[in-house]
Design an enzyme around this catalytic site. Structure first.
Site, mmCIF file in Angstrom:
data_model
loop_
_atom_site.group_PDB
_atom_site.id
_atom_site.type_symbol
_atom_site.label_atom_id
_atom_site.label_comp_id
_atom_site.label_asym_id
_atom_site.label_seq_id
_atom_site.Cartn_x
_atom_site.Cartn_y
_atom_site.Cartn_z
ATOM 1 N N GLY A 31 0.801 -1.221 0.000
ATOM 2 C CA GLY A 31 0.000 0.000 0.000
ATOM 3 C C GLY A 31 0.832 1.269 0.000
ATOM 4 N N GLY A 36 5.354 3.699 -9.017
ATOM 5 C CA GLY A 36 5.988 2.390 -9.193
ATOM 6 C C GLY A 36 4.939 1.296 -9.136
ATOM 7 N N HIS A 37 4.079 1.357 -8.113
ATOM 8 C CA HIS A 37 2.979 0.397 -7.999
ATOM 9 C C HIS A 37 2.057 0.511 -9.224
ATOM 10 C CE1 HIS A 37 3.822 1.200 -3.561
ATOM 11 N NE2 HIS A 37 4.022 -0.098 -3.653
ATOM 12 N N GLN A 61 7.745 -9.774 7.869
ATOM 13 C CA GLN A 61 8.947 -9.392 7.132
ATOM 14 C C GLN A 61 9.659 -8.191 7.758
ATOM 15 O OE1 GLN A 61 6.655 -8.637 3.425
ATOM 16 N NE2 GLN A 61 7.942 -6.834 3.191
ATOM 17 N N LYS A 149 12.737 -2.936 -8.309
ATOM 18 C CA LYS A 149 13.210 -2.105 -7.195
ATOM 19 C C LYS A 149 13.664 -3.003 -6.038
ATOM 20 C CE LYS A 149 13.198 1.413 -4.131
ATOM 21 N NZ LYS A 149 12.731 0.848 -2.926
ATOM 22 N N GLN A 153 14.130 -9.599 -3.626
ATOM 23 C CA GLN A 153 12.802 -10.181 -3.398
ATOM 24 C C GLN A 153 12.319 -10.931 -4.641
ATOM 25 O OE1 GLN A 153 9.495 -8.009 -1.378
ATOM 26 N NE2 GLN A 153 8.835 -7.565 -3.448
ATOM 27 N N SER A 186 7.499 3.935 -0.986
ATOM 28 C CA SER A 186 6.590 4.429 0.058
ATOM 29 C C SER A 186 7.401 5.043 1.195
ATOM 30 C CB SER A 186 5.738 3.280 0.604
ATOM 31 O OG SER A 186 5.125 2.583 -0.452
ATOM 32 N N ARG A 187 8.595 4.507 1.420
ATOM 33 C CA ARG A 187 9.433 4.989 2.530
ATOM 34 C C ARG A 187 10.048 6.365 2.251
ATOM 35 N NH1 ARG A 187 10.819 -0.855 3.480
ATOM 36 N NH2 ARG A 187 10.103 -1.322 5.594
#
Ligand code: AMP
Length: 280
Positions: A31, A36-37, A61, A149, A153, A186-187
């Site tokens: 969220g 990017g999302h 996580q 990004k 992962q 988001s960060r």
């Protein structure tokens, strides 16, 4: 657009879609959506019939001293973005729904999880692999889309899908950046004005490294020294890691023969940011 919060309803929706012969594309996120999302959603709209987006800040996580509680959340705004990107279903379960009392089964992608972010974030990829496997079982996607990004992962998830014979195709999408080069995240919302300026040292280090590589230097240490220099001249930056590694195994490389990943993690005023680029 439908908002689903329970596993039972999501599974029943997905079963119905599958029995009608349609395909499901899934974009998992935590969220606080940005462009990017949105690029993942745009791709998702192109490649499948039904587009499901996950919004779930996954507690397993995050380390005990990390930002789970303070991670930015704005469901109302995210639903507007989802609607604008023609998402069919937003799956937004609670942490209790995903991890009920007694939960104790985890997935560990053993080797790939140990490198890069795995060193300063022990247990992070165990949490990621576990939640993604659970979400795949719940949403039952034919296709799932992830961003480069979070390159490690992506590699971890592709390995898990192969190792556990999951019937889902993984699509990866390039990093979307701000106009000055900072990778969208988001960060980034944590950064004050000075930190925001300082954060440019991540992509500037990558640009420097890539430039040297493109000039014919294949020695990883030479590339790293120059790239590290850029970050070290930024007073607000503290390097967690900067690495040249194999794009499949994530092991350190000394000489680049074909392609390599140049990856960085840097703390800017206490906020940990990551970025990467492919050399070659
Ligand atoms: P997150 O919400 O940060 O967990 O990210 C959800 C998905 O969006 C992951 O697959 C990320 O790799 C991807 N993503 C995050 N930031 C970007 C970006 N700047 N460009 C492309 N994909 C991104």
């Amino acid at each position: 657009m439908k908002l689903i919060t329970t596993i039972r309803e999501m599974q029943s929706f997905s079963s119905d879609v599958k029995s009608s012969g349609k395909t499901i594309t899934f974009v998992p996120t935590m969220g606080f959506l940005h462009d990017g999302h949105a690029s993942l959603l745009k791709k998702g709209r192109e490649v499948g019939d039904i587009l499901v987006m996950g919004i779930f800040v996954n507690p397993t996580q995050f380390g005990p001293k990390e930002d789970y509680a303070s991670y930015p959340r704005d469901l109302k705004k995210d639903l507007v973005v989802a609607e604008a990107n023609k998402v069919d279903v937003v799956f937004n379960p609670t942490a209790e729904e995903i991890y009920p009392t007694g939960f104790q089964t985890y997935i560990d992608v053993e080797h790939l999880s140990k490198y890069l972010c795995g060193i300063s974030r022990p247990g992070h990829f165990r949490g990621v692999a576990t939640v993604v496997a659970k979400l795949f079982n719940i949403v039952m996607p034919d296709i799932a889309i992830f961003g480069e990004k979070d390159f490690q992962q992506l590699v971890v998830i592709k390995r898990m899908v192969r190792d556990l014979n999951m019937e889902v195709n993984i699509i990866d999408m390039p990093i979307v950046r701000e106009s000055d080069g900072l990778a969208k995240s988001s960060r980034n919302s944590y950064l004050n004005m000075d930190e925001r300026k300082a954060a440019l040292c991540l992509c500037n280090a990558l640009i420097k490294g890539k430039g040297i590589f493109n000039n014919g230097i294949k020695d990883a240490n030479t590339i790293l020294k120059e790239a590290r220099n850029i970050i070290e001249t930024e007073p607000l930056a503290v390097i967690d890691y900067i690495k040249v590694c194999d794009i499949n195994t994530l092991e350190d490389l000394e000489k680049i023969t074909d392609r390599a990943l140049l990856a960085v993690a840097v703390k800017i005023g206490g906020n940990r940011l990551i970025d990467n680029c492919i050399l070659g």
